[in-house]
Design a protein around this motif. Sequence first.
Motif, PDB file in Angstrom:
ATOM      1  N   UNK A   1      36.714   8.944  35.098  1.00 53.38           N
ATOM      2  CA  UNK A   1      37.258   7.750  35.748  1.00 53.38           C
ATOM      3  C   UNK A   1      36.350   6.543  35.497  1.00 53.38           C
ATOM      4  N   UNK A   2      35.041   6.744  35.579  1.00 57.46           N
ATOM      5  CA  UNK A   2      34.100   5.658  35.317  1.00 57.46           C
ATOM      6  C   UNK A   2      34.198   5.179  33.876  1.00 57.46           C
ATOM      7  N   UNK A   3      34.374   6.102  32.941  1.00 63.07           N
ATOM      8  CA  UNK A   3      34.517   5.714  31.531  1.00 63.07           C
ATOM      9  C   UNK A   3      35.799   4.919  31.331  1.00 63.07           C
ATOM     10  N   UNK A   4      36.861   5.315  31.989  1.00 62.59           N
ATOM     11  CA  UNK A   4      38.132   4.598  31.867  1.00 62.59           C
ATOM     12  C   UNK A   4      37.995   3.178  32.399  1.00 62.59           C
ATOM     13  N   UNK A   5      37.244   3.015  33.487  1.00 63.95           N
ATOM     14  CA  UNK A   5      37.072   1.696  34.075  1.00 63.95           C
ATOM     15  C   UNK A   5      36.297   0.760  33.154  1.00 63.95           C
ATOM     16  N   UNK A   6      35.492   1.322  32.257  1.00 64.93           N
ATOM     17  CA  UNK A   6      34.691   0.508  31.338  1.00 64.93           C
ATOM     18  C   UNK A   6      35.511  -0.027  30.164  1.00 64.93           C
ATOM     19  N   UNK A   7      36.681   0.546  29.929  1.00 67.52           N
ATOM     20  CA  UNK A   7      37.521   0.094  28.820  1.00 67.52           C
ATOM     21  C   UNK A   7      38.053  -1.304  29.091  1.00 67.52           C
ATOM     22  N   UNK A   8      38.170  -2.097  28.047  1.00 65.26           N
ATOM     23  CA  UNK A   8      38.807  -3.404  28.151  1.00 65.26           C
ATOM     24  C   UNK A   8      39.675  -3.620  26.925  1.00 65.26           C
ATOM     25  N   UNK A   9      40.671  -4.452  27.090  1.00 61.95           N
ATOM     26  CA  UNK A   9      41.520  -4.836  25.961  1.00 61.95           C
ATOM     27  C   UNK A   9      41.920  -6.284  26.155  1.00 61.95           C
ATOM     28  N   UNK A  10      41.983  -7.014  25.055  1.00 64.56           N
ATOM     29  CA  UNK A  10      42.397  -8.414  25.090  1.00 64.56           C
ATOM     30  C   UNK A  10      43.693  -8.560  24.311  1.00 64.56           C
ATOM     31  N   UNK A  11      44.669  -9.145  24.967  1.00 66.92           N
ATOM     32  CA  UNK A  11      45.942  -9.440  24.327  1.00 66.92           C
ATOM     33  C   UNK A  11      46.053 -10.932  24.109  1.00 66.92           C
ATOM     34  N   UNK A  12      46.867 -11.311  23.147  1.00 64.35           N
ATOM     35  CA  UNK A  12      47.012 -12.733  22.858  1.00 64.35           C
ATOM     36  C   UNK A  12      48.464 -13.063  22.557  1.00 64.35           C
TER      37      UNK A  12
ATOM     38  N   UNK B   1      51.025 -16.721  21.134  1.00 62.84           N
ATOM     39  CA  UNK B   1      51.034 -18.090  20.626  1.00 62.84           C
ATOM     40  C   UNK B   1      49.972 -18.326  19.568  1.00 62.84           C
ATOM     41  N   UNK B   2      49.750 -17.348  18.702  1.00 66.78           N
ATOM     42  CA  UNK B   2      48.734 -17.522  17.664  1.00 66.78           C
ATOM     43  C   UNK B   2      47.345 -17.656  18.247  1.00 66.78           C
ATOM     44  N   UNK B   3      47.046 -16.840  19.252  1.00 63.56           N
ATOM     45  CA  UNK B   3      45.756 -16.827  19.954  1.00 63.56           C
ATOM     46  C   UNK B   3      45.516 -18.059  20.820  1.00 63.56           C
ATOM     47  N   UNK B   4      46.576 -18.805  21.146  1.00 63.40           N
ATOM     48  CA  UNK B   4      46.399 -19.942  22.042  1.00 63.40           C
ATOM     49  C   UNK B   4      46.140 -19.468  23.470  1.00 63.40           C
ATOM     50  N   UNK B   5      46.685 -18.302  23.829  1.00 60.34           N
ATOM     51  CA  UNK B   5      46.450 -17.720  25.148  1.00 60.34           C
ATOM     52  C   UNK B   5      45.925 -16.308  24.940  1.00 60.34           C
ATOM     53  N   UNK B   6      44.797 -16.003  25.596  1.00 66.15           N
ATOM     54  CA  UNK B   6      44.203 -14.669  25.522  1.00 66.15           C
ATOM     55  C   UNK B   6      43.996 -14.166  26.948  1.00 66.15           C
ATOM     56  N   UNK B   7      44.344 -12.892  27.157  1.00 69.28           N
ATOM     57  CA  UNK B   7      44.219 -12.263  28.460  1.00 69.28           C
ATOM     58  C   UNK B   7      43.473 -10.945  28.278  1.00 69.28           C
ATOM     59  N   UNK B   8      42.499 -10.685  29.140  1.00 67.78           N
ATOM     60  CA  UNK B   8      41.735  -9.438  29.082  1.00 67.78           C
ATOM     61  C   UNK B   8      41.999  -8.625  30.344  1.00 67.78           C
ATOM     62  N   UNK B   9      42.258  -7.324  30.149  1.00 66.55           N
ATOM     63  CA  UNK B   9      42.440  -6.393  31.260  1.00 66.55           C
ATOM     64  C   UNK B   9      41.448  -5.245  31.095  1.00 66.55           C
ATOM     65  N   UNK B  10      41.163  -4.578  32.213  1.00 61.72           N
ATOM     66  CA  UNK B  10      40.258  -3.432  32.140  1.00 61.72           C
ATOM     67  C   UNK B  10      41.037  -2.131  32.310  1.00 61.72           C
ATOM     68  N   UNK B  11      40.334  -1.018  32.296  1.00 63.92           N
ATOM     69  CA  UNK B  11      40.954   0.295  32.396  1.00 63.92           C
ATOM     70  C   UNK B  11      41.611   0.575  33.729  1.00 63.92           C
ATOM     71  N   UNK B  12      41.349  -0.282  34.713  1.00 61.57           N
ATOM     72  CA  UNK B  12      42.022  -0.161  36.008  1.00 61.57           C
ATOM     73  C   UNK B  12      43.233  -1.089  36.062  1.00 61.57           C
ATOM     74  N   UNK B  13      43.604  -1.651  34.914  1.00 60.44           N
ATOM     75  CA  UNK B  13      44.736  -2.563  34.774  1.00 60.44           C
ATOM     76  C   UNK B  13      44.557  -3.853  35.571  1.00 60.44           C
TER      77      UNK B  13
ATOM     78  N   UNK C   1      52.384 -14.598  30.147  1.00 63.66           N
ATOM     79  CA  UNK C   1      53.051 -13.309  30.354  1.00 63.66           C
ATOM     80  C   UNK C   1      53.029 -12.468  29.077  1.00 63.66           C
ATOM     81  N   UNK C   2      53.255 -13.114  27.938  1.00 64.88           N
ATOM     82  CA  UNK C   2      53.254 -12.386  26.674  1.00 64.88           C
ATOM     83  C   UNK C   2      51.856 -11.850  26.347  1.00 64.88           C
ATOM     84  N   UNK C   3      50.837 -12.638  26.590  1.00 61.68           N
ATOM     85  CA  UNK C   3      49.466 -12.196  26.339  1.00 61.68           C
ATOM     86  C   UNK C   3      49.092 -11.049  27.272  1.00 61.68           C
ATOM     87  N   UNK C   4      49.520 -11.129  28.513  1.00 57.94           N
ATOM     88  CA  UNK C   4      49.251 -10.057  29.471  1.00 57.94           C
ATOM     89  C   UNK C   4      49.961  -8.772  29.028  1.00 57.94           C
ATOM     90  N   UNK C   5      51.199  -8.891  28.615  1.00 63.27           N
ATOM     91  CA  UNK C   5      51.940  -7.726  28.126  1.00 63.27           C
ATOM     92  C   UNK C   5      51.267  -7.106  26.915  1.00 63.27           C
TER      93      UNK C   5
END
Length: 101
Positions: free
Chosen positions: A21-32, A34-46, A71-75
């Motif tokens: 669970x701790x390892x999962x919480x350390x994960x992150x992902x960045x979505x973008x 509009x051609x990287x005009x908007x970037x959103x980062x979420x962690x393993x706990x969503x 919304x698109x970057x978050x998705x």
Amino acid sequence: MNPFSMMKNLAGMQEQFQKAQEQMEQLTATGSSGGNMVKVTVNGKFELTDIQIDPICVDSRDVPMLQDLIKAAYGNAMEKIREELKNNSGSLLSGLNIPGM
């Protein structure tokens, strides 16, 4: 599996689950979007941990477009973190010895 041996291993399984669970919480992902005009980062706990917006897309006359980009970057970020969790779930859960998994 013998229920008594499962009880003996319960403490070890709980510890391994906590580590996974701790390892999962350390994960992150960045979505973008509009051609990287908007970037959103979420962690393993969503949880949403960061939003970056290029000033070029901040136009008070077109707020709906910016909302759609967020919304698109978050998705996109959620899709990436789910994939990351899916890819890592085998290694994270491998030591748990859960019957049927």
